[in-house]
Motif scaffolding. Sequence first.
Motif, mmCIF file in Angstrom:
data_model
loop_
_atom_site.group_PDB
_atom_site.id
_atom_site.type_symbol
_atom_site.label_atom_id
_atom_site.label_comp_id
_atom_site.label_asym_id
_atom_site.label_seq_id
_atom_site.Cartn_x
_atom_site.Cartn_y
_atom_site.Cartn_z
ATOM 1 N N ARG A 20 0.808 -1.517 0.081
ATOM 2 C CA ARG A 20 0.109 -0.108 -0.118
ATOM 3 C C ARG A 20 0.925 1.196 0.145
ATOM 4 N N LEU A 21 2.057 1.167 0.651
ATOM 5 C CA LEU A 21 2.815 2.413 0.425
ATOM 6 C C LEU A 21 3.570 2.665 -0.493
ATOM 7 N N LEU A 22 3.607 1.569 -1.452
ATOM 8 C CA LEU A 22 4.350 1.862 -2.836
ATOM 9 C C LEU A 22 3.587 2.704 -3.730
ATOM 10 N N ARG A 23 4.254 4.025 -3.837
ATOM 11 C CA ARG A 23 3.390 5.053 -4.664
ATOM 12 C C ARG A 23 3.577 4.694 -6.294
ATOM 13 N N PRO A 24 2.364 5.049 -6.896
ATOM 14 C CA PRO A 24 2.528 4.570 -8.419
ATOM 15 C C PRO A 24 3.610 5.646 -9.072
ATOM 16 N N ILE A 25 4.769 5.880 -8.779
ATOM 17 C CA ILE A 25 5.762 6.744 -9.145
ATOM 18 C C ILE A 25 6.566 6.152 -10.440
ATOM 19 N N THR A 26 6.665 7.350 -11.292
ATOM 20 C CA THR A 26 7.314 6.881 -12.860
ATOM 21 C C THR A 26 8.917 6.328 -12.236
ATOM 22 N N VAL A 27 9.024 5.414 -13.234
ATOM 23 C CA VAL A 27 10.562 4.818 -13.184
ATOM 24 C C VAL A 27 11.500 5.105 -14.460
ATOM 25 N N VAL A 28 12.438 5.747 -14.069
ATOM 26 C CA VAL A 28 13.273 6.197 -15.388
ATOM 27 C C VAL A 28 14.677 5.633 -15.172
ATOM 28 N N ASN A 29 14.928 4.981 -16.482
ATOM 29 C CA ASN A 29 16.139 3.903 -16.482
ATOM 30 C C ASN A 29 17.300 4.797 -17.377
ATOM 31 N N PRO A 30 18.258 5.498 -16.775
ATOM 32 C CA PRO A 30 19.122 5.998 -17.357
ATOM 33 C C PRO A 30 20.004 5.321 -18.131
ATOM 34 N N PHE A 31 20.196 4.141 -17.867
ATOM 35 C CA PHE A 31 21.021 3.173 -18.385
ATOM 36 C C PHE A 31 20.606 2.413 -19.484
ATOM 37 N N ALA A 32 19.361 2.625 -19.790
ATOM 38 C CA ALA A 32 18.443 2.033 -20.904
ATOM 39 C C ALA A 32 19.382 1.998 -22.379
ATOM 40 N N PRO A 33 19.882 3.285 -22.696
ATOM 41 C CA PRO A 33 20.489 3.325 -24.052
ATOM 42 C C PRO A 33 21.876 2.320 -24.143
ATOM 43 N N GLN A 34 22.435 1.985 -22.907
ATOM 44 C CA GLN A 34 23.651 1.182 -22.908
ATOM 45 C C GLN A 34 23.365 -0.348 -22.833
#
Length: 781
Positions: A551-565
């Motif tokens: 319940r405490l896990l917020r629906p927050i955005t996850v960004v992957n700065p390593f994705a291009p690599q």
Amino acid sequence: MPETVNKALLLANVAKSYREAMRRNKAGKELASLLGLHDGQILERFRVGYADGSLLKALPTKGAVRDALVESGIITPEGKEAAAGCLMVPVLDPQENVLGFVAAAPGGDERRLPADLAVIHLNWQAFKERSVIFTDSVLKALLYAQAGQSNATPVGPQISHQEKAIIERSKPDKVYLAAALPDVTRLLQQMEVPCYQIETRLPAKPDEVARTFKAAEPVAAAVGPDAVVRVTDDALRFECGGRKYEVRELAPGEADRLRVRIRVQGENIFHLDTLDLYAGRSRISFARAAAPVHGVSESAVEGDLRVMIGKLEAIRAARKTQAGSASKAYVMTPDEEAEALEFLRSPDLLDRAVRDLDALGYVGEEANKRLGYLITVSRKLDSPLCGVIISRAAAGKSRLMETLAEIVPPEDVMWYTRITPQALYYAGERDLKHKLVVSGEAEGLLGSDYVLRELISSKKLRLGTPVRDTASGRMKTVEYEVEGPIALLFSTTQPAIHYENATRCFILSLDETEAQTARVHHAQRLGRTVEGFLRSSRTRDLRQLHRNAQRLLRPITVVNPFAPQLAFPTDRLESRREHEKYLSLIEAVAFLRQHRKEIKKFPVDGREREYVEVEPDDIAEANKLFTELFGTSQDELARPSRELLRLIREMVTRQCQRLEIDATAYRFNRRDIREHTGWSDNQIKAHIKQLEELQYLLVKQGERGKLYRYELAYDEASEGKRFFGLTDSKKLEKLGLVGSQLGNGPQPNSADKTGDKGVSSGEVGHSEERRKPAQKTEQRV
């Protein structure tokens, strides 16, 4: 330092002491029989005990323990047992913590210990039933249970705030009042719950109670100066100035209409009509026809209709409030929230989750439990994970799904035995959004495969269906839209599932080895010991901890700065979807660890949006899981089929050595396989079919009713495929990208500057060979 007492544990021990006294003391059984309780199963079910004075002998003469019992009213300030010689009925909350006791004296008088005890908790399971019986005493509730009515529970004559909240939250469909309870009756009538008054002479037999229910009369509620209404299961009975009406609403879901069927009853005549109470012409027409039945003016009947409209609108509003309150989230206490946050901030979060699942009774299967846990929490992401558990019968598929579903907040789980396509189309617009949908077997999804695939991929369902316009009478198209996304979890004993479903799901193959069976047997035996019972008492707290954490896990955005690599193999067309699953798995790991990360922001349309970043540790966890689980799922054979093939090869090799013949000359049938493997015939039939279709076995005979005989067409004992091509997380750490800002992440060619392409740790020993073709490709580009 003052001595502290665990009050919940203390009261549990007191209840145990009273129960043991009841079992050994004939006086307790005689008192129960005197009060009408002669069914030993009811005494066991409600853990009824007896206060014979032995409790005082087990207590210290002074100290925090005795002080706590004095505070609860169990021990008097003078040091005596407050309810000596009484039956002691413990009152437990839904988590089975003892809240207090109700003492029943030989004369039937009852006393609450402590005095403010909410006795409605005595039988909280009653609210799971469609109808509830409210009594004014604990003894009556037990006697109703003895007569076969498990839905009876007591409530105080002056209803407490706690009892009021429980009734409002659980709102039964119908209530039988076995006593004069004005506060409860008033509350139920405000909630528009049908109330019936019953009188039963207790103790009673089941058939006697059944006759009581048949004779029950609805309780009237005032709705005007001279008007009352009785709310029943299927109709409303109005009495306005002596005029009687019976009203049934025909279409409760129509907001702009109030269609009803009304029966007007006179002395020797009645009038029956169907009308829309919101239509003035319909009311006038009805009043003209109904007025002669009662011998009154048409305006009097129209006044009665206005009273009906007010009551029916109140009922509609109550239904809407009930639907809204049913979706309200659980409210945590400060202690629960602190405990859940401590769990979410632990450095070994997934390891703790796996250990807790083990404590909940599911042993082994570490990788499957890790992935299953991530599937449950991923429901809050824009691209949730989905999984299918494939194994033979009795391997533990259902138990794994049940264990995972139990740690998810109940408001976020939708468990179906069977899902029809139309059921999903007609779900509420947001009823499925970010929910975990669980189905026991793949057979329960038959016919719904396409709908579920659309809900997973497109994250939305849209249905156009023709309906008749009630105003014009013409047909028109109405659109139904259901929002996703959903996380899906289901199981099957079949060796393969629909190809389109398989490409969207992680395949979890259970461990069917003897070692895992031994672990399961050990856990089952441990559950019968004292240690096992003590461990099971902690399971409620563990489930609640994980529910609160999720319940405490917020629906927050996850960004992957390593994705291009990141690297991923491109040799198969299916890798386009597999790559998406891989990225979603990384996001799920980072999302679960959000409370250990820095919350960052970036501007979007003039507003700031919060996000957390993926770190190399998250990618390392995802790589480990993906290699272990998805590497197996790349095998064209299901894990049980692969195991059957291994056992068949073992049998063929052994027999060929004994007979001194080549493997191609050896023929065998299902009976030979059954005797060698110990598998059942049904299991062999299911998985041998896949071996036939993929030509690992050749069918040499079997047409026209002849016995099937097989030849092994496979000469390599493979254990499945490895998964190569994932970027090693340690190489990402060398890029110095931890904590990078959005938009300043690594460029696709940044690794080329290091002179080293990203490779997985599984490629050690092959990296030089794999680099050479990669360098040639770069030269061509």
